[in-house]
Structure formats: structure tokens, C-alpha cells
Design a protein around this motif. Structure first.
Motif, mmCIF file in Angstrom:
data_model
loop_
_atom_site.group_PDB
_atom_site.id
_atom_site.type_symbol
_atom_site.label_atom_id
_atom_site.label_comp_id
_atom_site.label_asym_id
_atom_site.label_seq_id
_atom_site.Cartn_x
_atom_site.Cartn_y
_atom_site.Cartn_z
ATOM 1 N N HIS A 1 24.596 32.926 -33.661
ATOM 2 C CA HIS A 1 25.711 31.985 -33.568
ATOM 3 C C HIS A 1 27.002 32.778 -33.418
ATOM 4 C CE1 HIS A 1 28.893 29.305 -35.117
ATOM 5 N NE2 HIS A 1 28.134 28.312 -34.696
ATOM 6 N N LEU A 2 27.740 32.514 -32.339
ATOM 7 C CA LEU A 2 28.968 33.254 -32.049
ATOM 8 C C LEU A 2 30.142 32.298 -32.039
ATOM 9 C CD1 LEU A 2 30.296 35.960 -31.187
ATOM 10 C CD2 LEU A 2 29.845 35.292 -28.818
ATOM 11 N N LYS A 3 31.100 32.531 -32.934
ATOM 12 C CA LYS A 3 32.306 31.702 -33.007
ATOM 13 C C LYS A 3 33.239 32.128 -31.886
ATOM 14 C CE LYS A 3 34.336 28.409 -35.366
ATOM 15 N NZ LYS A 3 33.705 27.087 -35.539
ATOM 16 N N LEU A 4 33.107 31.468 -30.739
ATOM 17 C CA LEU A 4 33.869 31.845 -29.552
ATOM 18 C C LEU A 4 33.991 30.625 -28.646
ATOM 19 C CD1 LEU A 4 34.962 34.608 -28.294
ATOM 20 C CD2 LEU A 4 32.959 34.473 -26.814
ATOM 21 N N THR A 5 35.201 30.338 -28.187
ATOM 22 C CA THR A 5 35.384 29.213 -27.285
ATOM 23 C C THR A 5 35.029 29.631 -25.858
ATOM 24 O OG1 THR A 5 37.692 29.709 -26.718
ATOM 25 C CG2 THR A 5 37.303 28.409 -28.722
ATOM 26 N N GLY B 1 33.507 24.904 -30.531
ATOM 27 C CA GLY B 1 34.160 26.196 -30.746
ATOM 28 C C GLY B 1 33.210 27.345 -30.937
ATOM 29 N N ALA B 2 31.961 27.191 -30.483
ATOM 30 C CA ALA B 2 30.973 28.247 -30.690
ATOM 31 C C ALA B 2 29.899 28.181 -29.603
ATOM 32 C CB ALA B 2 30.331 28.124 -32.064
ATOM 33 N N ILE B 3 29.183 29.273 -29.461
ATOM 34 C CA ILE B 3 28.063 29.369 -28.538
ATOM 35 C C ILE B 3 26.895 29.981 -29.300
ATOM 36 C CG2 ILE B 3 27.234 30.331 -26.358
ATOM 37 C CD1 ILE B 3 30.202 30.575 -25.524
ATOM 38 N N VAL B 4 25.711 29.423 -29.136
ATOM 39 C CA VAL B 4 24.524 29.927 -29.805
ATOM 40 C C VAL B 4 23.595 30.539 -28.761
ATOM 41 C CG1 VAL B 4 22.559 29.386 -31.286
ATOM 42 C CG2 VAL B 4 24.707 28.119 -31.550
ATOM 43 N N VAL B 5 23.326 31.832 -28.908
ATOM 44 C CA VAL B 5 22.351 32.500 -28.044
ATOM 45 C C VAL B 5 20.987 32.307 -28.691
ATOM 46 C CG1 VAL B 5 21.605 34.700 -27.068
ATOM 47 C CG2 VAL B 5 24.044 34.163 -27.223
ATOM 48 N N LEU B 6 20.156 31.508 -28.058
ATOM 49 C CA LEU B 6 18.861 31.159 -28.635
ATOM 50 C C LEU B 6 17.858 32.301 -28.522
ATOM 51 C CD1 LEU B 6 18.545 27.551 -27.160
ATOM 52 C CD2 LEU B 6 19.280 28.186 -29.465
ATOM 53 N N ASP B 7 17.921 33.026 -27.420
ATOM 54 C CA ASP B 7 16.932 34.066 -27.146
ATOM 55 C C ASP B 7 17.639 35.298 -26.581
ATOM 56 O OD1 ASP B 7 14.795 35.640 -26.437
ATOM 57 O OD2 ASP B 7 13.945 34.236 -24.974
ATOM 58 N N PRO B 8 18.110 36.212 -27.439
ATOM 59 C CA PRO B 8 18.840 37.387 -26.960
ATOM 60 C C PRO B 8 18.035 38.223 -25.970
ATOM 61 C CG PRO B 8 19.144 37.118 -29.316
ATOM 62 C CD PRO B 8 18.101 36.134 -28.915
ATOM 63 N N GLU C 1 26.483 40.836 -25.437
ATOM 64 C CA GLU C 1 27.078 41.916 -26.233
ATOM 65 C C GLU C 1 27.822 41.380 -27.450
ATOM 66 O OE1 GLU C 1 30.560 45.322 -25.972
ATOM 67 O OE2 GLU C 1 29.832 44.390 -24.127
ATOM 68 N N LEU C 2 28.650 40.351 -27.248
ATOM 69 C CA LEU C 2 29.425 39.812 -28.360
ATOM 70 C C LEU C 2 28.527 39.169 -29.408
ATOM 71 C CD1 LEU C 2 32.509 38.265 -26.521
ATOM 72 C CD2 LEU C 2 32.340 40.473 -27.674
ATOM 73 N N SER C 3 27.481 38.491 -28.965
ATOM 74 C CA SER C 3 26.578 37.850 -29.932
ATOM 75 C C SER C 3 25.835 38.889 -30.759
ATOM 76 C CB SER C 3 25.591 36.924 -29.214
ATOM 77 O OG SER C 3 24.697 37.657 -28.402
ATOM 78 N N GLU C 4 25.473 40.008 -30.129
ATOM 79 C CA GLU C 4 24.765 41.062 -30.861
ATOM 80 C C GLU C 4 25.681 41.756 -31.857
ATOM 81 O OE1 GLU C 4 23.250 43.499 -27.723
ATOM 82 O OE2 GLU C 4 21.326 42.459 -27.661
ATOM 83 N N ARG C 5 26.942 41.969 -31.459
ATOM 84 C CA ARG C 5 27.871 42.704 -32.311
ATOM 85 C C ARG C 5 28.494 41.836 -33.396
ATOM 86 N NH1 ARG C 5 30.529 47.474 -30.470
ATOM 87 N NH2 ARG C 5 29.491 48.415 -28.680
ATOM 88 N N HIS C 6 28.808 40.588 -33.044
ATOM 89 C CA HIS C 6 29.611 39.766 -33.953
ATOM 90 C C HIS C 6 29.014 38.397 -34.265
ATOM 91 C CE1 HIS C 6 32.734 42.772 -33.513
ATOM 92 N NE2 HIS C 6 32.658 42.659 -32.211
ATOM 93 N N GLY C 7 27.867 38.098 -33.689
ATOM 94 C CA GLY C 7 27.215 36.833 -34.006
ATOM 95 C C GLY C 7 26.530 36.883 -35.360
ATOM 96 N N THR C 8 26.212 35.717 -35.880
ATOM 97 C CA THR C 8 25.494 35.628 -37.149
ATOM 98 C C THR C 8 24.133 34.981 -36.911
ATOM 99 O OG1 THR C 8 26.561 33.497 -37.614
ATOM 100 C CG2 THR C 8 27.594 35.472 -38.525
ATOM 101 N N PRO C 9 23.117 35.367 -37.675
ATOM 102 C CA PRO C 9 21.791 34.764 -37.492
ATOM 103 C C PRO C 9 21.856 33.242 -37.622
ATOM 104 C CG PRO C 9 21.657 36.677 -38.930
ATOM 105 C CD PRO C 9 23.122 36.397 -38.739
ATOM 106 N N ALA C 10 21.129 32.554 -36.738
ATOM 107 C CA ALA C 10 21.108 31.089 -36.749
ATOM 108 C C ALA C 10 19.675 30.603 -36.631
ATOM 109 C CB ALA C 10 21.974 30.543 -35.617
ATOM 110 N N PRO C 11 18.845 30.856 -37.642
ATOM 111 C CA PRO C 11 17.419 30.530 -37.541
ATOM 112 C C PRO C 11 17.129 29.038 -37.400
ATOM 113 C CG PRO C 11 18.013 31.156 -39.784
ATOM 114 C CD PRO C 11 19.188 31.478 -38.924
ATOM 115 N N ARG C 12 18.092 28.179 -37.767
ATOM 116 C CA ARG C 12 17.826 26.741 -37.626
ATOM 117 C C ARG C 12 17.795 26.345 -36.150
ATOM 118 N NH1 ARG C 12 21.785 22.933 -36.801
ATOM 119 N NH2 ARG C 12 23.949 23.649 -36.610
ATOM 120 N N TRP C 13 18.394 27.173 -35.285
ATOM 121 C CA TRP C 13 18.350 26.914 -33.847
ATOM 122 C C TRP C 13 17.088 27.498 -33.224
ATOM 123 C CZ3 TRP C 13 21.978 24.009 -31.220
ATOM 124 C CH2 TRP C 13 23.170 23.722 -31.912
ATOM 125 N N ALA C 14 16.796 28.741 -33.585
ATOM 126 C CA ALA C 14 15.623 29.449 -33.074
ATOM 127 C C ALA C 14 15.441 30.703 -33.929
ATOM 128 C CB ALA C 14 15.799 29.819 -31.603
#
Length: 220
Positions: free
Chosen positions: A165-169, A202-209, A147-160
Motif C-alpha cells: 500500500h503506497l500513500k501517493l496520489t 489518495g493511495a495506490i495498492v500494488v497487488l503483485d510486485p 520502486e516507490l512501493s518497494e521502498r516506501h509502501g507498507t504491507p497490505a495482506p488484506r488486498w493480496a
């Protein structure tokens, strides 16, 4: 869910406020202080946190572009029940409490829109509390992360291609999911093994929502 303020309502809120900016880590509002203003966020993301008497800090929510924060306190004239901290640089409009209340009195359609926003948040909070008792910690962590990645994450195409990309510890994720950091670490390890997430400083990357949405923990 509330689908956001109309362009006309955003214009009214901007016109009633004063432009302001906060750096990453800047405090927009502090717990215990008088609720003397609301803020309309134009860019950036903030976290809303509450500190208990024993020093434990709970992550209550994240808010982003075109979200209104601080309106509760303006309406009931109380002190802040939580702090608001910029997670990355934030720009917005600061609306003094008297002007905010007057604006609602002058514009019924805007007041109704703000009320719908408040109701939506309260219902979402109720759903989250219900989930605390009906889901395992592992499932809660995955659901909150998605939910947080969809609402507040930013696209991170270099990962997938569809990565977010979610700035969250990990501690903040644990607080949001109502569990321990150890549970978050175990869950992220399992998600990593399934190539669904990566962790960064300090971040988590959701590769495949989509994959994360349908993922089921082993043994469940």
C-alpha cells in the motif's frame, strides 16, 4: 545503492539532534527558507517537492526511516531548493546546521557515509533522467510505482499476500514519472485489468510486485 547508515552513525546523528514530530501534512522544511538544519527520520515517510514559478509542483523524491534530509543545504549554506512534507506522521531528530557540520568534521567515517548517501541519490537521479528519454510514459509510470512501493509502501495482506500500500496520489505519481496525470490514469487502468494494482483514496495498492516488475504494456 547506499545501504544505509550503521547503528553507530545513527547513534551519532541522534545524539547531535533534538527529537521532533510532525503530523501528516506537516512541513519539515520549506522551499526558499534558510537551510538551518538537517533531519534524521526515525518513523514515517516524507515527500520532497519543488514548486516552479508558474505554480507547478514536482515530486522529487520520497524519504523514509533512517534517511537524512536537508544535509545539502547545511553543507553549502544556501536556501532550501525544495519543501519536505510529511505524508504520514513523522518522528525524527533535528540537527542544527552548525552542529551537523561540526559532527562531520569530528567524525570522518560518518562524513564518508553521508557522502556515499549523497552520491547514491545523485546517481539515482541521473538514472531517472536518462529513463525519461529512453522509456515510454507507460513504462516509466510502472517502474516508478514499483520502486516507490518497494521502498516506501507498507504491507497490505488484506488486498493480496504480497500487496504493498503506497500513500501517493495519481498526480504525485505523474510528477515522479515525468508524465501527465492522464497517462497515469491510463496506465493504472491497464494495470488494474491485469490485476496488478488497485486504487484507493489518495493511495495506490500494488497487488503483485513481481508481476508488475515483469509486466509489459500492450502494443510494446
Amino acid at each position: 545503492m547506499f545501504d544505509g547508515f550503521t547503528p553507530e552513525h545513527l547513534a551519532l546523528l541522534r545524539g547531535a539532534g533534538v527529537p521532533a514530530a510532525w503530523p501528516r501534512g506537516g512541513v519539515l522544511m520549506r522551499q526558499g527558507e534558510p537551510a538551518d538544519r538537517a533531519v534524521l527520520i526515525e518513523t514515517g515517510v516524507v515527500k520532497i517537492v519543488s514548486e516552479s514559478a508558474n505554480g507547478y509542483v514536482s515530486l522529487l523524491a520520497l524519504r523514509g526511516v533512517h534517511d537524512l534530509i536537508g544535509e545539502f543545504g547545511c553543507l553549502d549554506d544556501t536556501v532550501r531548493s525544495a519543501s519536505v512534507v510529511a505524508m504520514r506522521p513523522v518522528h525524527g531528530f533535528v540537527i542544527a546546521a552548525p552542529r551537523f557540520c561540526a559532527l562531520m568534521e569530528e567524525n570522518g567515517a560518518l562524513a564518508l557515509s553521508i557522502l556515499r548517501s549523497v552520491i547514491s541519490r545523485l546517481r539515482h537521479a541521473d538514472d531517472q533522467r536518462a529513463a525519461l528519454g529512453s522509456s515510454t510514459a507507460v513504462v516509466r509510470v510502472a517502474q516508478v510505482l514499483l520502486e516507490l512501493s518497494e521502498r516506501h509502501g507498507t504491507p497490505a495482506p488484506r488486498w493480496a499476500p504480497r500487496a504493498r500500500h503506497l500513500k501517493l496520489t495519481q498526480q504525485e505519481l505523474a510528477s515522479a514519472a515525468g508524465t501527465s496525470r492522464e497517462s497515469v490514469v491510463r496506465t493504472l487502468r491497464e494495470l488494474h485489468q491485469h490485476e496488478l494494482v488497485e486504487t484507493a483514496r489518495g493511495a495506490i495498492v500494488v497487488l503483485d510486485p513481481e508481476g508488475l516488475e515483469w509486466w509489459e504494456p500492450e502494443g510494446d
